[in-house]
Structure formats: structure tokens, C-alpha cells
Design a protein around this motif. Structure first.
Motif, PDB file in Angstrom:
ATOM      1  N   ARG A 149       0.754  -1.116   0.115  1.00 28.56           N
ATOM      2  CA  ARG A 149      -0.108   0.082  -0.050  1.00 28.56           C
ATOM      3  C   ARG A 149       0.824   1.213   0.157  1.00 28.56           C
ATOM      4  O   ARG A 149       1.744   1.240  -0.857  1.00 28.56           O
ATOM      5  CB  ARG A 149      -1.163  -0.073   1.014  1.00 28.56           C
ATOM      6  N   SER A 150       0.665   2.345   0.675  1.00 27.82           N
ATOM      7  CA  SER A 150       1.307   3.656   0.770  1.00 27.82           C
ATOM      8  C   SER A 150       2.488   3.428   1.793  1.00 27.82           C
ATOM      9  O   SER A 150       3.513   4.100   1.270  1.00 27.82           O
ATOM     10  CB  SER A 150       0.653   4.705   0.945  1.00 27.82           C
ATOM     11  N   ASP A 151       2.125   2.926   2.914  1.00 23.09           N
ATOM     12  CA  ASP A 151       3.242   3.022   3.911  1.00 23.09           C
ATOM     13  C   ASP A 151       3.294   1.838   4.831  1.00 23.09           C
ATOM     14  O   ASP A 151       3.645   1.744   6.023  1.00 23.09           O
ATOM     15  CB  ASP A 151       3.073   4.304   4.524  1.00 23.09           C
ATOM     16  N   ASN A 152       2.401   0.866   4.739  1.00 24.67           N
ATOM     17  CA  ASN A 152       2.372  -0.382   5.228  1.00 24.67           C
ATOM     18  C   ASN A 152       3.517  -1.112   5.013  1.00 24.67           C
ATOM     19  O   ASN A 152       4.175  -1.215   4.105  1.00 24.67           O
ATOM     20  CB  ASN A 152       1.098  -1.396   4.911  1.00 24.67           C
ATOM     21  N   ASP A 194      -6.142  -2.440   6.145  1.00 23.58           N
ATOM     22  CA  ASP A 194      -4.835  -2.426   5.625  1.00 23.58           C
ATOM     23  C   ASP A 194      -3.935  -3.529   6.343  1.00 23.58           C
ATOM     24  O   ASP A 194      -2.665  -3.371   5.895  1.00 23.58           O
ATOM     25  CB  ASP A 194      -4.234  -1.009   5.671  1.00 23.58           C
ATOM     26  N   HIS A 196       3.491   0.213  10.004  1.00 23.94           N
ATOM     27  CA  HIS A 196       3.583   1.339   9.289  1.00 23.94           C
ATOM     28  C   HIS A 196       5.042   1.875   9.257  1.00 23.94           C
ATOM     29  O   HIS A 196       5.648   1.893  10.266  1.00 23.94           O
ATOM     30  CB  HIS A 196       2.531   2.513   9.594  1.00 23.94           C
ATOM     31  N   GLU A 197       5.276   2.557   8.080  1.00 19.27           N
ATOM     32  CA  GLU A 197       6.582   3.401   8.014  1.00 19.27           C
ATOM     33  C   GLU A 197       6.226   4.696   8.330  1.00 19.27           C
ATOM     34  O   GLU A 197       5.987   5.620   7.211  1.00 19.27           O
ATOM     35  CB  GLU A 197       7.369   3.378   6.534  1.00 19.27           C
ATOM     36  N   TYR A 198       5.940   4.899   9.534  1.00 20.05           N
ATOM     37  CA  TYR A 198       5.470   6.437  10.059  1.00 20.05           C
ATOM     38  C   TYR A 198       6.736   7.390  10.778  1.00 20.05           C
ATOM     39  O   TYR A 198       6.442   8.344  11.318  1.00 20.05           O
ATOM     40  CB  TYR A 198       4.264   6.313  11.165  1.00 20.05           C
TER      41      TYR A 198
END
Length: 256
Positions: A12-15, A61, A172-174
Motif C-alpha cells: 500500500r502507501s506506507d504499510n 490495511d 507502518h513506516e511512520y
């Protein structure tokens, strides 16, 4: 017995989805497949197959790839007992205190409500691995959607009590945005300053910031230190109850 290998699979976008691989048996578990295609691609590239899916919580997600991965590999699905109605087709349901075995590696199960009411985390002590889902992030924690601030603080205290060498594999990549926020409430923390610089370097190179360790997070993650007098003072809440301090820090992050 060798330790579990961990492969990070961006999705996905940042998973992050994780492949846990036991080299001795060849068994592989897929952790929180929010999308099937990158997982299948990663497995096939290594000549592996999925023997098990692990879900930490019900959010799409983290679960939307379940059906396609199961259809391709015929694997079992393990997840939180209290989210049975929200995760379809679980073969193994787990609650706090249960002991869970994957390829001879025993995991301890922790109920970590807050982000969702039934969220669980998996700790593999023989491999120093914590699958924290969306409860604990590098320099952050999950939004409190379904639980209470008190529940989330209690959940984080469970996880911070794990051995310092425990590696944290989160959902996540947070981290870069978490670092900017952490500096806004704890800007005098020299270890945090150094970590934030390293995070910026990693992201500039397109590298993941995961895993961190419990030991590093105890020094730098403000959400693990709501009972620290220094952090309470930094947010203008000297002497306040840790739950209130945690709630204030979480509120600030929500609006950051």
C-alpha cells in the motif's frame, strides 16, 4: 534451533507486511497482509510458500490480502479471539496469556487494546521479535480509535516491559513524521536528536526505519514515557497522572 528470519514487504502507501521464515523447517508466516500481490511476489521470489497468516487486528490495511494469500497457499489464519466477528475465517484465535507456536518458535500473546478494541501483539522471545501491529510504532503509537486512552497506555506499558533487545516490527513506516512530532515535545533529548538525524538519512536513501528496539524506544519514544516527570514537565503537566499526560501527548500528535 535458528532464529526466525524477518523479511519486510512494503505494501500500500506506507504499510509493512512481514514474512517470518524458519530456515530449519522452511516454514513461513505472513504478518498482516494488507495487500496480497507484493506478498505473493516476495514469497515466490524466494521459493517460499505461506504456511500461516498472522493478523494483529481487523483493519483492512492489515487483512485485505488474507483471502488471496490463503487461496493460493492453503494456509491457516491466526488472529485475535475478540475480533472473530471482524476477521473472516480465522482457524486459530488467540487471547492474552495464550502460548502460540510457529515452526517450533513459541510466541507470547498480549492483548493491546486502544487502536482497536481487540488488538493483540506477538512476542517471540527466542528471536527477539515483537509484532506490534498498530499499537507501538518506532517513535510513536497508534491512534486511539476504539479503546480508551487508559487502555492504550496500559497496552504500551506491557510492551515496554519486554527485554531491551526486543526488535519492534510495526505496521507502518511512520517514523519520520513521528520523529518530527517527538522533537516538538522532547526537543532537548540528545538521543532523540541523533535518532531523528539517522531516520532522515535512512529515508533519503529509501531505506526502512524498522525495526527499532525496546531499549531505544524507552529512551526516545514520548508515548512510552508518559510517567516520566521530565516529559510531563515538557508538556506543562508536572505532577499529572500518567494517563492524562499520555492523553495530552496523543492529542497533540493527532493535531500535529
Amino acid at each position: 534451533m535458528s532464529k526466525l528470519d524477518v523479511v519486510l514487504v512494503p505494501a500500500r502507501s506506507d504499510n509493512y507486511v512481514y514474512l517470518l521464515h524458519d530456515a530449519d523447517s522452511g516454514s513461513t508466516a505472513v504478518v498482516d497482509p494488507g495487500a496480497a500481490a507484493p506478498v505473493i511476489e516476495a514469497l515466490e521470489a524466494r521459493g517460499w510458500k505461506a504456511d500461516l497468516i498472522i493478523n494483529t487486528h481487523h483493519h483492512g490495511d492489515h487483512t485485505e490480502g488474507n483471502e488471496a494469500v490463503r487461496a493460493k497457499y492453503g494456509c491457516k489464519l491466526a488472529g485475535p479471539k475478540s475480533e472473530t466477528a471482524r476477521i473472516a475465517g480465522m482457524d486459530i484465535t488467540l487471547a492474552e496469556g495464550d502460548s502460540f507456536d510457529f515452526a517450533g518458535h513459541k510466541a507470547e500473546i498480549f492483548e493491546t487494546p486502544g487502536h482497536t478494541s481487540g488488538h493483540i501483539a506477538f512476542f517471540f522471545p527466542d528471536s527477539d521479535i515483537l509484532l506490534s501491529g498498530d499499537t507501538l510504532f518506532v517513535l510513536g503509537c497508534g491512534r486511539v480509535f476504539e479503546g480508551t486512552m487508559e487502555q492504550m497506555w496500559s497496552s504500551l506499558k506491557k510492551l515496554r516491559a519486554l527485554p531491551p533487545a526486543t526488535r519492534i516490527y510495526c505496521g507502518h513506516e511512520y517514523t519520520q513524521s513521528n520523529a518530527r512530532f517527538a522533537l516538538s515535545v522532547d526537543g532537548e533529548n540528545a538521543k532523540l536528536q541523533a535518532q531523528a538525524s539517522e531516520i532522515d538519512r535512512l529515508r533519503a536513501d529509501g531505506q526502512p526505519t524498522v525495526p527499532s528496539t525496546i531499549g531505544d524506544e524507552l529512551d526516545t519514544n514520548p508515548f512510552l514515557r508518559a510517567d516520566s516527570p521530565a516529559l510531563a514537565a515538557a508538556v506543562g503537566m508536572e505532577g499529572a497522572d500518567p494517563v492524562a499526560v499520555f492523553a495530552e501527548v496523543r492529542k497533540r500528535k493527532d493535531n500535529f
